[in-house]
Design a protein around this motif. Structure first.
Motif, PDB file in Angstrom:
ATOM      1  N   ASN A   1     -22.142  -7.214  -3.631  1.00  0.00           N
ATOM      2  CA  ASN A   1     -23.097  -6.131  -3.867  1.00  0.00           C
ATOM      3  C   ASN A   1     -23.458  -5.302  -2.645  1.00  0.00           C
ATOM      4  O   ASN A   1     -24.112  -4.268  -2.787  1.00  0.00           O
ATOM      5  CB  ASN A   1     -24.382  -6.690  -4.470  1.00  0.00           C
TER       6      ASN A   1
ATOM      7  N   ALA B   1     -25.932  -4.177  -7.149  1.00  0.00           N
ATOM      8  CA  ALA B   1     -25.044  -4.415  -8.293  1.00  0.00           C
ATOM      9  C   ALA B   1     -24.554  -3.103  -8.896  1.00  0.00           C
ATOM     10  O   ALA B   1     -23.526  -3.070  -9.574  1.00  0.00           O
ATOM     11  CB  ALA B   1     -25.752  -5.258  -9.351  1.00  0.00           C
TER      12      ALA B   1
ATOM     13  N   TYR C   1     -24.674  -0.286   1.189  1.00  0.00           N
ATOM     14  CA  TYR C   1     -23.988  -0.660  -0.044  1.00  0.00           C
ATOM     15  C   TYR C   1     -22.539  -0.197   0.000  1.00  0.00           C
ATOM     16  O   TYR C   1     -22.160   0.629   0.828  1.00  0.00           O
ATOM     17  CB  TYR C   1     -24.701  -0.056  -1.260  1.00  0.00           C
TER      18      TYR C   1
ATOM     19  N   GLN D   1     -23.984 -13.332  -3.898  1.00  0.00           N
ATOM     20  CA  GLN D   1     -23.573 -11.993  -4.305  1.00  0.00           C
ATOM     21  C   GLN D   1     -23.627 -10.954  -3.188  1.00  0.00           C
ATOM     22  O   GLN D   1     -23.372  -9.774  -3.421  1.00  0.00           O
ATOM     23  CB  GLN D   1     -24.448 -11.515  -5.476  1.00  0.00           C
TER      24      GLN D   1
ATOM     25  N   PRO E   1     -20.773  -2.226  -6.992  1.00  0.00           N
ATOM     26  CA  PRO E   1     -20.056  -3.452  -6.640  1.00  0.00           C
ATOM     27  C   PRO E   1     -18.809  -3.159  -5.810  1.00  0.00           C
ATOM     28  O   PRO E   1     -18.238  -2.072  -5.871  1.00  0.00           O
ATOM     29  CB  PRO E   1     -19.690  -4.045  -7.993  1.00  0.00           C
TER      30      PRO E   1
END
Length: 141
Positions: free
Chosen positions: A10, A106, A64, A6, A109
């Motif tokens: 993420n 998360a 992120y 992920q 995303p």
């Protein structure tokens, strides 16, 4: 261990810093040596950087993905950053710290693309394949 795949979804970027010889970086070095190839195999397009230098404290820094933000001209917010110290941690503790950062990502995303509103109006609610696409619709102000 599905969370390992992920990273691309993420996070936008991950940097691990550690000392080549320092005892406080031992767990971080072990983590990198034992896991780097698995992470890069599961996330081939991901920016996974390792920075080694003498006499530095080990740390992990993530950037992120930007999230949809109608108040911004681009329609996206500035990406958020997070940094954690890995000083004195074991390999398992470094893994747990990274997992926590992946889970936190998360909330932002990766979006597949940003599509101008006239194209959205032409496509309707669903995409070409009939499914709702994972895109952020840019609306004029």
């Amino acid at each position: 261990m599905a969370w390992r795949s992920q990273l691309t979804k993420n996070m936008a970027q991950l940097t691990i810093r550690c000392c080549n010889t320092g005892s406080t970086s031992a767990g971080t070095r072990a983590f990198v040596l034992n896991n780097f190839h698995e992470f890069t195999d599961l996330n081939p397009s991901f920016k996974f950087m390792i920075r080694e230098a003498d006499a530095i404290e080990p740390s992990i820094e993530v950037m992120y993905h930007a999230v949809e933000d109608a108040s911004m001209v681009s329609g996206r917010s500035q990406p958020k950053h997070a940094e954690r110290s890995l000083s004195g941690m074991s390999e398992e503790e470094v893994t747990a710290a990274l997992k926590a950062l992946v889970d936190a990502g998360a909330a932002s995303p990766q979006l597949e693309s940003f599509v101008p509103i006239p194209i959205v109006d032409a496509l309707g609610v669903t995409g070409i394949d009939g499914k709702e696409p994972n895109v952020a619709w840019l609306k004029p102000k």
